[in-house]
Scaffold this motif. Structure first.
Motif, PDB file in Angstrom:
ATOM      1  N   PRO A  40     -15.313   7.509  -0.392  1.00 44.25           N
ATOM      2  CA  PRO A  40     -15.022   8.932  -0.143  1.00 44.25           C
ATOM      3  C   PRO A  40     -15.830   9.881  -1.034  1.00 44.25           C
ATOM      4  N   ASP A  41     -16.116   9.478  -2.281  1.00 42.69           N
ATOM      5  CA  ASP A  41     -16.875  10.352  -3.187  1.00 42.69           C
ATOM      6  C   ASP A  41     -18.244  10.718  -2.620  1.00 42.69           C
ATOM      7  N   TYR A  42     -18.748   9.880  -1.715  1.00 46.35           N
ATOM      8  CA  TYR A  42     -20.079  10.109  -1.149  1.00 46.35           C
ATOM      9  C   TYR A  42     -20.161  11.452  -0.424  1.00 46.35           C
ATOM     10  N   PHE A  43     -19.020  11.934   0.067  1.00 49.20           N
ATOM     11  CA  PHE A  43     -19.037  13.137   0.900  1.00 49.20           C
ATOM     12  C   PHE A  43     -18.646  14.414   0.137  1.00 49.20           C
ATOM     13  N   VAL A  44     -18.441  14.297  -1.172  1.00 53.38           N
ATOM     14  CA  VAL A  44     -17.998  15.467  -1.932  1.00 53.38           C
ATOM     15  C   VAL A  44     -19.030  16.586  -1.895  1.00 53.38           C
TER      16      VAL A  44
END
Length: 902
Positions: free
Chosen positions: A198-202
């Motif tokens: 999920p951090d990839y899309f921050v």
């Protein structure tokens, strides 16, 4: 301009510009001749242009020839063009080699070469090389026309979704183009991003938030849904929590309706019992703060009450700002909340969870909920202490003598066209066929959760849509049925109205159900000597009642009177008690109360389960000791019976052996009577040997075998007695264990079929005898040889017969036959000896099945002990497995209570 010409192989136009009538070949040929005439000619430009003309006219070899001789700054482009020509000639390895040989700092040239290599690798099906090249192109020159579109198409065609998503995310962040954000969202909706952290899309979301908040909401919701049911779901929630804390509050809450809804759905999902509190304790405070911050008006009631319920259960976990904002939001929230539906769904969720945990739930919970959902019937709970005439009052109202003497069980009385009576326990519903049987059942001690439901044709209940709940005078089960009641009628004896014991009971009722309407009936007014005294007691009692129950109505009543005035007054009370009331709202509160009680019941069940496991382990360990003792006892009994039965058999068999050893030699000696002086001594030994064998066989056949048969039958009878005695001990053992198990669990039966086998063997061994002839007188001992020789030599001489007669007779009477006798006996008793050796096994057969049952039961009990210990250890070491879901259910319930009371 020049680079564009070089890319399209139109550099030749620099020579043909403004010359329209002549062919480019002619123009370039003249330029070539002109250049050669110079002192230091430079033919590279012209050759380069000529190569382009040849290429466009598909004369690729001539084009290559021209481009091979370029030595100026166009040389890298010439090599690239040569590779293009080899590509067109389908000389792909050569083309690849030439492309790779080009060395240049020109970004455009390198981009074009890479694009050509991409096409070449695709043709040659070298996908890994193609992937490396396309990544290189995008990294080197992403703004080059169509490069990113080519890369996107390539990745999609080959279903390389990781790189396709990576490209779209990178380009969206780099270009701020909504087109690329739309592409990312499409990939998300198709499920191609689930495996990514999920951090990839921050950064993507932060960028989109600055560009378009509505698009930000849509992208966030898409990602949220994509991670749902995935291992990274909680990680996503933590990620979006941190991101939402960093962004500013949206200018218009209504624009984020989708996000508000998914926050609500997620919150309720987190409360469904699948997560531990330790997993949620770090997540939910931020989650709830964000939800309160971004929620729109349609969801604000849920967001605010969720935050307040969480803060109530976990004080100081939310900031004061969030709590105050939630309180203010709740006051102004406008939402149509179907509390009954939500409460019912929560009840069903808890029931489903209890089923998964294999917890047996008392029937009263489901039955009470069923009654709550029946809005066509008003439930009046009738309570009171002993000696108030409560049962007589109920019978007089319904016009039937249903209730007898006070019982320890609750009875629910309802109208129904046909009689139906049920006894409802924790586990089951037992039909009761007659009123008489109902009286018998209610006279027996009832279980903790047992109650009765009586349905009969009762016109009075039908006319007033009424059901009555009669509770025991002790009040023990009264509290369990408060949620089912729409009103409570407290019956008291007018001779001692609302005494101290009743006051304590009423205090408990008010504490447990503060909103429940309570009314009072002073019964047995017929025992008061005049009407004025009855009115005085009524006034005084009413004054005391209204101090605690200001809205209660108080009646005088006598079950012995059937006055129309009394019945009319009671009917008016019934009609008024349930009129002008919001029954759905009241029952919603009661349902929520019941759910709370249900949750607490399950928590108590947890403690009860632990106690049951401890008790079961201790009980089973004791049973293992008893089973082990029984096994040893049975082993000893088996050994004892083997010894007794074998000794008995061995005794009569050895007696027979001893008799035979004594009798056979005598038979041989008595055979001397067969000899006379007239005997033919030349063959006497053959005749004697035959006769001796015959006499032995006859003796065994006629005397020994019948005796052995009788002995065997006596021995079998003795063995049967021993087996019967053993079976009595087995029965005693079975009865003892079954008494402990409180069921017919163990049945220890010896195998008496072994006796049938022995009877068949006895018949076989004693039915006939087959003995081989023994050489009694045909042995080659010195004395025998002498007699046989003398008989042959002198047998024909009369004067020698007397001598031979005396010698033979003396020999037969004095010979030692023990060895021969023992051989005959051993041969005859061989099958009896073999039979004896099998007795250990045969007797063991009798005990085999009982021992197997005991050992199997012991093994199963040990397995159960181990399993229960493992479960108990797990319960003790991980109480959150059981307690956390119930705590979350209670948290959800508390939120509903906030909503209902807002």
């Amino acid at each position: 301009m020049v680079e564009e010409q070089l890319i399209n192989k139109q550099y030749y136009e620099t020579f043909t510009k403004d010359i329209e009538k002549e062919h480019p070949i002619s123009i370039l040929g003249q330029a070539y001749l002109y250049e050669q005439e110079k002192e230091i000619p430079d033919l590279s430009y012209i050759r380069f242009a000529q190569g382009e003309i040849y290429f466009h006219n598909k004369d690729y070899e001539a084009a290559i020839f021209k481009w091979e001789n370029i030595t100026n700054e166009l040389e890298p482009w010439a090599k690239k063009n040569m590779a293009d020509a080899y590509f067109e000639l389908d000389l792909l390895p050569t083309a690849e080699e030439v492309y790779k040989s080009v060395k240049s700092d020109n970004v455009t040239l390198n981009t074009e070469i890479s694009l050509q290599l991409l096409s070449l690798y695709i043709v040659r099906d070298k996908m890994e090389s193609a992937e490396r090249v396309i990544k290189k192109i995008v990294s080197m020159n992403p703004d080059y026309p169509n490069v990113t579109d080519i890369a996107k198409t390539f990745y999609e065609k080959h279903q390389d979704w990781d790189n396709a998503v990576g490209l779209a995310v990178q380009e969206a962040i780099r270009t701020h183009s909504l087109k690329w954000f739309d592409i990312v969202r499409k990939y998300v909706d198709l499920g191609y991003t689930k495996q990514m952290k999920p951090d990839y899309f921050v950064e993507l979301l932060m960028t989109l938030f600055e560009l378009d908040q509505k698009q930000f909401e849509s992208m966030t919701v898409s990602l949220w849904k994509s991670y749902h049911s995935e291992p990274a779901y909680l990680q996503w929630l933590n990620t979006i929590n941190r991101l939402m804390l960093d962004i500013e509050e949206p200018t218009d809450h209504t624009s984020w309706h989708e996000l508000s809804v998914i926050y609500k759905d997620t919150y309720f999902e987190l409360m469904d019992g699948r997560y531990f509190i330790k997993e949620l304790s770090a997540l939910l405070p931020q989650f709830l703060s964000n939800w309160v911050k971004i929620t729109d008006t349609s969801q604000s009631l849920f967001a605010s009450t969720a935050a307040l319920a969480w803060n109530e259960m976990f004080p100081s976990s939310l900031s004061e700002v969030t709590v105050e904002e939630a309180k203010g939001m709740m006051k102004h929230a406008r939402y149509e909340f179907d509390g009954l539906k939500q409460g019912l769904e929560l009840f069903e969720t808890v029931m489903e969870w209890a089923g998964q945990k294999e917890i047996q739930v008392a029937q009263r919970f489901t039955r009470t909920v069923k009654e709550m959902l029946d809005f066509d019937v008003n439930h009046l709970l009738v309570a009171g202490s002993g000696s108030t005439g409560k049962s007589a009052f109920i019978n007089s109202i319904i016009g039937e003598s249903i209730l007898g003497s006070p019982t320890a069980s609750v009875t629910v009385i309802k109208n129904q066209g046909e009689q139906e009576i049920n006894e409802i326990t924790n586990q089951e519903i037992y039909p009761i066929l007659t009123i008489e049987e109902y009286y018998e059942r209610t006279a027996l001690p009832a279980g903790n959760e047992t109650y009765f439901e009586v349905r009969l044709p009762l016109p009075y209940l039908q006319d007033h849509n009424l059901a009555l709940i009669d509770t025991p005078s002790t009040g023990g089960d009264l509290f369990k049925f408060l949620p089912m009641a729409d009103a409570l009628l407290f019956v008291s004896n007018i001779n001692d109205p609302i005494n101290s014991q009743e006051q304590e009971l009423l205090k408990k009722i008010k504490k447990r159900a503060p909103k429940l309407q309570v009314h009072f009936l002073l019964n047995k007014v017929d025992t008061i000597y005049n009407e004025q005294e009855a009115e005085r007691i009524l006034d005084e009692t009413s004054e005391r009642i209204h101090a605690n129950f200001p809205h209660a109505r108080v009646f005088l009543y006598s079950s012995l009177y059937s006055s129309s005035q009394q019945r009319k007054q009671w009917t008016e009370f019934i009609q008024s008690a349930f009129s002008y009331r919001n029954l759905e709202e009241e029952r919603t509160e009661k349902l929520l109360y019941l759910v709370k009680e249900f949750i607490h019941y399950l928590l108590e069940k947890r403690v009860e389960m632990e106690r049951e496991f401890v008790h079961s382990i201790m009980w089973n360990e004791e049973m293992v000791k008893k089973l082990n003792g029984a096994i040893h006892q049975l082993d000893d009994l088996e050994k004892e019976k083997i010894k007794l039965i074998k000794n008995s058999y061995h005794t009569f068999k050895e007696d027979a052996r001893k008799d035979l050893k004594n009798k056979i030699p005598q038979i041989f000696k008595d055979s001397s009577e067969l000899i006379s002086e007239d005997s033919d001594f030349r063959n006497i030994h053959h005749r004697l040997n035959e006769e001796m064998n015959a006499r032995v066989h006859q003796y065994i056949e006629r005397t020994v075998l019948p005796h052995l048969y009788d002995s065997l039958q006596n021995w079998i009878s003795y063995s049967q007695e021993e087996f019967t005695e053993s079976q009595a001990k087995l029965d005693e053992m079975s009865e003892g264990f079954n008494s402990l198990y409180e069921e017919e669990k163990i049945q220890l039966l010896g195998d008496f079929r072994v006796l049938d086998d022995w009877r068949r063997d006895a018949e076989r061994m004693t039915s006939s005898v087959q003995l081989e002839k023994v050489n009694i007188l045909l042995k080659h001992t010195p004395s025998q040889l002498l007699l046989k020789s003398a008989g042959k030599l002198f047998g024909a001489l009369p004067q020698n017969k007397t001598m031979l007669y005396n010698s033979y007779k003396k020999f037969l009477e004095n010979e030692d036959y023990q060895e021969v006798a023992e051989s005959i006996v051993n041969n005859f008793l061989l099958q009896f000896d073999i039979f004896e050796k099998s007795l250990d096994r045969d007797v063991s057969f009798f005990f085999r099945e009982p021992l197997s049952i005991l050992r199997t039961t012991e093994e199963e009990t040990n397995i159960e002990i181990q399993e229960n210990k493992e479960v108990l250890d797990k319960m003790k070491s991980n109480p959150e497995l059981y307690e956390d879901p119930l705590a979350l259910f209670e948290l959800k319930l508390r939120q509903y209570e906030w909503v209902v009371n807002s």
